[in-house]
Design an enzyme around this catalytic site. Structure first.
Site, PDB file in Angstrom:
ATOM      1  CE  LYS A  40      54.336 -71.965  53.871  1.00 30.34           C
ATOM      2  NZ  LYS A  40      53.535 -73.036  54.463  1.00 30.34           N
TER       3      LYS A  40
ATOM      4  CD  GLN B 137      51.086 -72.697  57.182  1.00 30.09           C
ATOM      5  OE1 GLN B 137      51.380 -72.685  55.988  1.00 30.09           O
ATOM      6  NE2 GLN B 137      51.989 -72.923  58.117  1.00 30.09           N
TER       7      GLN B 137
ATOM      8  CG  ASP C 199      52.653 -78.229  52.239  1.00 32.27           C
ATOM      9  OD1 ASP C 199      53.747 -77.635  52.309  1.00 32.27           O
ATOM     10  OD2 ASP C 199      51.621 -77.827  52.806  1.00 32.27           O
TER      11      ASP C 199
HETATM   12  N1  GUN Z   1      52.841 -75.934  59.254  1.00 29.19           N
HETATM   13  C1  GUN Z   1      54.143 -76.004  59.626  1.00 29.19           C
HETATM   14  N2  GUN Z   1      54.917 -76.300  58.549  1.00 29.19           N
HETATM   15  C2  GUN Z   1      54.093 -76.433  57.502  1.00 29.19           C
HETATM   16  C3  GUN Z   1      54.304 -76.739  56.127  1.00 29.19           C
HETATM   17  O1  GUN Z   1      55.418 -76.971  55.653  1.00 29.19           O
HETATM   18  N3  GUN Z   1      53.181 -76.770  55.352  1.00 29.19           N
HETATM   19  C4  GUN Z   1      51.948 -76.556  55.853  1.00 29.19           C
HETATM   20  N4  GUN Z   1      50.923 -76.641  55.023  1.00 29.19           N
HETATM   21  N5  GUN Z   1      51.718 -76.275  57.115  1.00 29.19           N
HETATM   22  C5  GUN Z   1      52.786 -76.209  57.937  1.00 29.19           C
END
Ligand code: GUN
Length: 287
Positions: free
Chosen positions: A52, A96, A119
Site C-alpha cells: 500500500k 490493517q 477501506d
Molecule cells: N485485511 C485483509 N484485507 C484487508 C483490507 O482490504 N483492508 C484492511 N484494512 N485490512 C485487510
C-alpha cells in the site's frame, strides 16, 4: 479463453491517478495523503501494508505508516484513531486487519470518521453503498466491478454466483452486482449452501471468495463461464524469494480451459484491490 489481466489494468489506472495528482499539484494543492495503521508483525499484513505504501509512492501520494506492537490496548488504538480523524493533513486511513483478539475490530472500524474510511468498512459507508448513494466502497468488490467493466463483460441479466459471504468481499460484491448499472441476478453461496456444485455450475459469472485454495474444480464450472478468483491464501514455497506464494480459490489448470474469461492468481484481482484503495484515497482528497 481470455485471461483477465488485473496487473496491466491496475497499471493503466495508476497512470491515470498519477496524472490526476500532477493536475492537483499544478493547481497548487497538496498531494493526497493515506495512512496505514499496522498492529503487530503478521507476515501477510506486513506485506500488504508495504504494498500500500509502495503504491502511494508510485502515483505521487504522500503516505504514513503508524505502527503498534500487538500488546497495544484498544484504548490506545482508539486515541490514535481520534487523532488521525482530526488530522487536517490526512485524507484517509486504513487499519490493517486482522487485529489481535483483545481488540474489537468492529469497535475500531466504527471509530474511523466515515469521510476518511477509504477501506469502506464503516457501517455508514456500507449502508450508503447498499442504497446506491456516493460512498467509499470496499476495495476488492470495487476492483472486480472495474475489471468486468474494462473487459466489456456482459453482466445484465446474467446469473452471478458468489461463493463466500465475508463483510469485506462476498456480501458487498453481491450488492454491487445487483445494482441497476450492473443488473446481474445474484446468488450468494456459503458453507451451508446445499448442492453447491449444481449452484456454481449454473453461474454465467462465478466469483470465488471463500479462502479455500483450489476449491473450485472444473465440474463446478459451466462451459463459457466468466470466473473471478479472489483467493489469496499464502502457502510456503521454495520457488520465491519471500518463501511464500499465493494460491487462488480456483483450480486454475482444470478450470481455465472451460472459461470465456478468467482471472489468474497472482495478477488478477489482487492488483485491482490495491489500485481501488488509491482511487478511494484520491476521492477522499478531492471531496
Ligand atoms: N485485511 C485483509 N484485507 C484487508 C483490507 O482490504 N483492508 C484492511 N484494512 N485490512 C485487510
Amino acid at each position: 479463453m481470455q485471461l483477465i489481466d488485473g496487473k496491466a489494468t491496475a497499471k493503466a489506472i495508476k497512470a491515470e491517478i498519477a496524472e490526476e495528482v500532477k493536475n492537483m499539484l499544478a493547481a497548487g494543492k497538496r498531494p493526497p495523503h493515506l495512512a496505514a495503521v499496522l498492529v503487530g508483525h503478521d507476515g501477510g499484513s506486513e506485506t500488504y501494508v508495504a504494498y500500500k505504501i509502495k503504491d502511494c509512492e508510485e502515483v505521487g501520494f504522500r503516505s504514513s505508516l503508524v505502527r503498534f506492537e500487538d500488546n497495544v490496548t484498544e484504548t490506545e488504538l482508539l486515541e490514535r484513531i481520534d487523532r488521525l480523524n482530526s488530522d487536517k493533513e490526512l485524507d484517509g486511513f486504513i487499519v490493517q486487519l486482522p487485529l489481535p483478539d483483545h481488540i474489537s475490530a468492529q469497535k475500531i472500524i466504527e471509530a474511523i470518521d466515515p469521510a476518511k474510511d477509504v477501506d469502506g468498512f464503516h457501517p455508514v459507508n456500507v449502508g450508503k453503498m447498499v442504497i446506491g448513494l456516493p460512498s467509499f466502497t470496499s476495495a476488492t468488490p470495487m476492483g472486480i466491478v472495474e475489471l468486468l467493466k474494462r473487459y466489456g463483460i456482459e453482466t445484465s441479466g446474467k446469473n452471478c454466483v458468489i461463493v463466500g459471504r465475508s463483510n469485506i468481499v462476498g456480501r458487498p460484491l453481491s450488492i454491487l452486482m445487483s445494482q441497476k448499472s450492473i443488473n446481474a441476478t445474484v446468488t450468494v453461496a456459503h458453507s451451508r449452501t446445499k448442492e453447491l456444485k449444481r449452484v456454481c455450475a449454473d453461474a454465467d459469472i462465478l466469483i470465488a471468495a471463500l479462502g479455500a485454495p483450489e476449491f473450485i474444480k472444473s465440474d463446478m464450472v459451466k462451459d463459457g463461464a466468466v470466473v473471478i478468483d479472489v483467493g489469496t491464501t499464502r502457502v510456503k514455497s521454495n520457488e520465491t524469494k519471500s518463501g511464500f506464494r499465493l494460491k487462488g480459490d480456483v483450480d486454475y489448470g482444470s478450470v481455465a480451459p472451460k472459461c470465456s474469461f478468467i482471472t489468474p492468481v497472482p495478477g488478477g484481482v489482487g492488483p485491482m484491490t490495491r489500485v481501488s484503495l488509491l482511487l478511494n484515497t484520491l476521492k477522499a482528497a478531492s471531496g
